[in-house]
Enzyme design. Structure first.
Site, mmCIF file in Angstrom:
data_model
loop_
_atom_site.group_PDB
_atom_site.id
_atom_site.type_symbol
_atom_site.label_atom_id
_atom_site.label_comp_id
_atom_site.label_asym_id
_atom_site.label_seq_id
_atom_site.Cartn_x
_atom_site.Cartn_y
_atom_site.Cartn_z
ATOM 1 N N GLY A 157 3.672 -5.995 9.135
ATOM 2 C CA GLY A 157 2.587 -5.689 9.459
ATOM 3 C C GLY A 157 0.952 -5.906 8.577
ATOM 4 O O GLY A 157 0.076 -6.548 8.916
ATOM 5 N N SER A 158 1.361 -6.269 7.052
ATOM 6 C CA SER A 158 0.575 -7.276 6.399
ATOM 7 C C SER A 158 0.404 -8.569 6.381
ATOM 8 O O SER A 158 -0.028 -9.337 5.236
ATOM 9 C CB SER A 158 0.388 -6.580 4.874
ATOM 10 O OG SER A 158 1.690 -6.536 4.180
ATOM 11 N N ASP A 164 6.791 -1.430 13.755
ATOM 12 C CA ASP A 164 7.082 -2.705 13.440
ATOM 13 C C ASP A 164 8.122 -2.745 11.644
ATOM 14 O O ASP A 164 7.834 -3.247 10.574
ATOM 15 C CB ASP A 164 5.958 -3.075 12.265
ATOM 16 C CG ASP A 164 5.841 -4.110 11.601
ATOM 17 O OD1 ASP A 164 6.115 -5.408 11.562
ATOM 18 O OD2 ASP A 164 4.618 -3.538 10.091
ATOM 19 N N VAL A 166 0.689 -1.295 -0.130
ATOM 20 C CA VAL A 166 0.173 -0.312 0.269
ATOM 21 C C VAL A 166 0.729 1.264 -0.156
ATOM 22 O O VAL A 166 0.757 2.236 -0.828
ATOM 23 C CB VAL A 166 -0.936 0.040 0.958
ATOM 24 C CG1 VAL A 166 -0.054 0.454 2.669
ATOM 25 C CG2 VAL A 166 -1.997 0.990 1.479
ATOM 26 N N GLY A 167 2.008 1.361 0.710
ATOM 27 C CA GLY A 167 2.972 2.591 0.767
ATOM 28 C C GLY A 167 3.455 1.827 -0.550
ATOM 29 O O GLY A 167 3.875 1.276 -1.491
ATOM 30 N N GLY A 183 -6.280 7.283 7.693
ATOM 31 C CA GLY A 183 -6.503 7.089 6.884
ATOM 32 C C GLY A 183 -7.407 5.718 7.370
ATOM 33 O O GLY A 183 -7.967 5.713 7.838
ATOM 34 N N ARG A 184 -7.132 4.680 5.829
ATOM 35 C CA ARG A 184 -8.445 3.728 6.136
ATOM 36 C C ARG A 184 -7.142 2.483 6.779
ATOM 37 O O ARG A 184 -8.213 2.125 7.663
ATOM 38 C CB ARG A 184 -7.930 2.686 4.791
ATOM 39 C CG ARG A 184 -7.895 3.464 3.728
ATOM 40 C CD ARG A 184 -7.874 2.267 2.040
ATOM 41 N NE ARG A 184 -6.740 2.856 1.972
ATOM 42 C CZ ARG A 184 -6.612 4.023 1.350
ATOM 43 N NH1 ARG A 184 -7.532 4.434 0.635
ATOM 44 N NH2 ARG A 184 -5.416 4.287 1.350
ATOM 45 N N ILE A 185 -5.580 2.884 7.552
ATOM 46 C CA ILE A 185 -5.467 1.690 8.175
ATOM 47 C C ILE A 185 -5.646 2.383 9.848
ATOM 48 O O ILE A 185 -6.172 1.502 10.463
ATOM 49 C CB ILE A 185 -3.681 1.208 8.268
ATOM 50 C CG1 ILE A 185 -3.608 0.837 6.957
ATOM 51 C CG2 ILE A 185 -3.782 0.214 9.169
ATOM 52 C CD1 ILE A 185 -2.471 0.893 6.240
ATOM 53 N N HIS A 231 8.355 -6.182 9.945
ATOM 54 C CA HIS A 231 7.870 -5.662 8.997
ATOM 55 C C HIS A 231 6.720 -6.470 9.179
ATOM 56 O O HIS A 231 6.783 -6.843 7.611
ATOM 57 C CB HIS A 231 8.415 -5.068 7.505
ATOM 58 C CG HIS A 231 7.318 -3.929 7.323
ATOM 59 N ND1 HIS A 231 8.704 -3.103 6.251
ATOM 60 C CD2 HIS A 231 6.735 -3.992 6.227
ATOM 61 C CE1 HIS A 231 7.500 -2.328 5.593
ATOM 62 N NE2 HIS A 231 6.407 -2.700 5.683
HETATM 63 C C1 GLV Z 1 3.710 -2.051 4.322
HETATM 64 O O1 GLV Z 1 4.157 -1.958 3.965
HETATM 65 C C2 GLV Z 1 3.091 -1.957 2.717
HETATM 66 O O2 GLV Z 1 2.939 -0.405 2.093
HETATM 67 O O3 GLV Z 1 1.826 -2.156 2.038
HETATM 68 C C1 GLV Z 2 -2.883 3.975 3.847
HETATM 69 O O1 GLV Z 2 -2.563 4.240 2.886
HETATM 70 C C2 GLV Z 2 -3.650 3.542 4.695
HETATM 71 O O2 GLV Z 2 -4.509 2.880 3.576
HETATM 72 O O3 GLV Z 2 -4.490 3.802 5.795
#
Ligand code: GLV
Ligand code: GLV
Length: 321
Positions: A290-291, A264, A78-79, A157-159, A288
């Site tokens: 997270g996902s 993370d 996502v980044g 944001g979403r997360i 790292h």
């Molecule tokens: C993880 O860090 C991502 O950006 O998906």
């Molecule tokens: C970052 O991109 C989020 O989804 O919060």
């Protein structure tokens, strides 16, 4: 001839799906190392699309090396701070990313780190393992409850919103947030209060970072901002490492300007094993993840595949930056 896609990491599923879509796939052969820079620079020359990871810098040099046929950069993340967005835009190269599918996994990672930090989990685990734990003691290893905490979200944001929602509904937390602009439609159901970063740092028991890495968020947390936190508060980062000045975080943890940190993400990744942050019992560092659930990584791979396929055929990307 068939369009050619460079895949920067060996992921069998991605490779098979692209082959099945009748594209010419140039895949880096390894899954345990990032594609070396010279390989990336060489292989990018012949491709119409790149399916990359967050470990690949898609910068001026790479884009200059790519031929004029490059149409799309699709990252399985996502980044997208590792991609030169302005230059892609100027060259008409589409950028794909994977928003939405990793919100729960990343928020849950932040929650895991939150509990690690609040309950001195690192020190406790070490103590149990190395024989330091002698006997149950009434006030040994005591942390503080998460329930009822004031939670400061940096980047709703979403997360950030998913983390806030869980913290509010499961743990009855009060939510503050900061960011470049107010988000009333997201904040309202959470009864989240917008405030300045300084106010948020001064009031929160838990500070959790969910903003993207940009020029304005680089070292947003530094020697000026950490001292604004409550000495009982914890700092959680599941966004990007360079949002934090790590020397300042170390100093603040040693000076007990905050109680604990859960990270993370670091700068660099991996953090060298002799980094001084590893010496602190009140700093938990994850690699790292997270996902990192099967379901989420599968969904991210699917979106990255769909994005690159759309891009090479000049179609709008399902998830474009
Ligand atoms: C993880 O860090 C991502 O950006 O998906
Ligand atoms: C970052 O991109 C989020 O989804 O919060």
């Amino acid at each position: 001839s068939k369009p050619r896609v460079l895949v920067t990491r060996y992921v069998p599923y991605i490779f098979e799906q692209l082959e099945r879509a009748h594209v010419d796939v140039d895949v880096f052969e390894r899954d345990d190392v990032a594609i070396p820079r010279e390989e990336l620079l060489r292989r990018v020359q012949a491709c119409d699309g790149i399916l990359c990871m967050l470990t690949d810098q898609i910068d001026h040099e790479v884009l200059a090396s790519a031929g004029s046929k490059l149409k799309v950069v699709s990252t399985m993340s996502v980044g997208y701070n590792h991609i030169s967005v302005d230059e892609c835009r100027a060259k008409g190269i589409a950028i794909g990313f994977t928003p939405g599918v990793l919100d729960t996994s990343t928020a849950e990672t932040a929650i895991a780190l939150t509990f690690m930090a609040k309950r001195h989990a690192m020190a406790s685990v070490n103590s149990a393992k190395n024989g330091e734990w002698g006997v149950w003691q009434p006030f040994q290893y005591c942390g503080s409850d998460v329930e009822g905490s004031t939670v400061g979200i940096v980047g709703l944001g979403r997360i950030g919103a998913k983390y806030a929602q869980i913290m509010k509904t499961a743990f009855n937390c009060r939510i503050l947030y900061t960011g470049p602009k107010e988000k009333p439609e997201v904040a309202e159901p959470l009864r989240a209060q917008f405030c300045s970063l300084n106010e948020l740092l001064g009031e929160s028991d838990i500070v959790s970072v969910h903003c993207p890495l940009t020029t304005s968020t680089r070292h947003l947390f530094n020697a000026d901002t950490f001292p604004l936190m409550k000495s009982s508060a914890v700092f959680i980062n599941t966004s990007r490492g360079p949002v934090v000045n790590q020397d300042a975080l170390y100093d603040a943890l040693v000076a007990k300007q905050l109680a604990a940190a859960g990270l993370d993400v670091t700068d660099p990744e991996p953090l060298p094993v002799d980094n001084k942050l590893f010496t602190l019992p009140n700093c938990t560092i994850f690699p790292h993840i997270g996902s990192a659930t099967i379901k989420t990584r599968q969904a991210m791979a699917d979106i990255a595949i769909q994005n690159v396929l759309a891009g090479i055929y000049n179609k709008p990307l399902p998830h474009a930056v």
